[in-house]
Design a protein around this motif. Structure first.
Motif, PDB file in Angstrom:
ATOM      1  N   THR A  84       0.867  -1.180   0.000  1.00 51.99           N
ATOM      2  CA  THR A  84       0.000   0.000   0.000  1.00 51.99           C
ATOM      3  C   THR A  84       0.905   1.232   0.000  1.00 51.99           C
ATOM      4  O   THR A  84       1.933   1.255   0.681  1.00 51.99           O
ATOM      5  CB  THR A  84      -0.899   0.036   1.245  1.00 51.99           C
ATOM      6  N   SER A  93      -3.357  -0.117  -3.957  1.00 51.95           N
ATOM      7  CA  SER A  93      -4.014   0.812  -3.041  1.00 51.95           C
ATOM      8  C   SER A  93      -3.135   2.033  -2.794  1.00 51.95           C
ATOM      9  O   SER A  93      -1.985   1.906  -2.366  1.00 51.95           O
ATOM     10  CB  SER A  93      -4.316   0.107  -1.713  1.00 51.95           C
ATOM     11  N   ASP A 145      -6.388   1.988  -6.923  1.00 44.36           N
ATOM     12  CA  ASP A 145      -7.432   2.127  -5.903  1.00 44.36           C
ATOM     13  C   ASP A 145      -7.060   3.322  -5.022  1.00 44.36           C
ATOM     14  O   ASP A 145      -6.328   3.177  -4.046  1.00 44.36           O
ATOM     15  CB  ASP A 145      -7.533   0.834  -5.081  1.00 44.36           C
TER      16      ASP A 145
END
Length: 235
Positions: free
Chosen positions: A8, A37, A64
């Motif tokens: 992430t 992400s 995302d």
């Protein structure tokens, strides 16, 4: 490797304008970046920058992207890190451009292949006039205590939280403060310069100021209150 299952990215942001768009475009072009992400911890109060962030979410559909509240970099990074569920966490600054499309996958492979790596970083390059300064910073990173510039800090998430995470009370050199808590045996710096960043900090503050503050950060590395003062960095 499916990067989205491992990583992430958290990006602090304030009024970055088109810079954050260029940063996200470079991430979008990374090998195997689908569904990655991205948490943008934003404190923008400029309408143009807010509009560009909305455009980013619309244009980069392979990513995302989530926007949360930001603040000073330590606060912004901490806010973003609370939402991370992957094994690895990359703190990336909005003015860092991943110019090599393999940067993320190379970094993750290094980490996954060596379970002892808690923190990994990469050297940057900039405009030719200032590259010598970045080479000097790289040399200091190699011989001194672990120091990963906040522009690219790839953490094993569990190791990040063992440090306590970013301290929102630190408003200066918070990247030095947290990375110096890592054992050098668990710190890795890749050799290749895989990212570009603007020399704006050197141009705005001057090379003497930047190196002076790096030395003072080292001298005061065990004095938490030193990092809670802005030292004119934000003026």
């Amino acid at each position: 490797y499916m990067i989205s299952t491992k990583l992430t990215i958290v990006i602090p942001c304030k009024n970055e304008g088109n810079t954050i768009y260029a940063c996200l475009l470079a991430i979008s072009n990374q090998v195997d970046s689908n569904n990655l992400s991205i948490i943008i911890a934003d404190s923008s109060d400029n309408q143009e920058s807010l509009d560009i962030l909305a455009k980013c979410k619309s244009d980069f559909k392979n990513l995302d992207i989530q926007v949360v509240n930001g603040g000073f970099p330590a606060q912004a990074r901490l806010n973003g890190s609370y939402l991370v569920k992957t094994d690895y966490l990359l703190f990336l600054d909005a003015d860092i451009m991943l110019t090599d499309i393999n940067t993320l996958i190379q970094s993750i492979i290094h980490c996954c292949s060596n379970p002892h790596i808690d923190l990994l970083t990469i050297p940057f390059y900039t405009d030719p006039k200032w590259n010598w300064a970045f080479r000097a910073f790289k040399f200091c990173q190699m011989i001194g205590p672990p120091f990963a510039i906040g522009g690219f800090q790839l953490w094993k998430t569990s190791a990040y939280w063992k440090t306590g995470g970013y301290n929102p009370a630190e408003i200066f050199a918070e990247d030095y403060s947290i990375s110096s808590k890592v054992d050098r045996a668990n710190f890795k710096m890749l050799k290749s310069s895989l990212a570009y960043t603007s020399p704006r900090r050197f141009e705005n503050k001057g090379i003497f100021y930047m190196f002076k503050l790096m030395i003072l950060s080292y001298i005061n590395r065990n004095k938490p209150d030193f990092f809670k003062k802005h030292h004119d960095y934000w003026t």
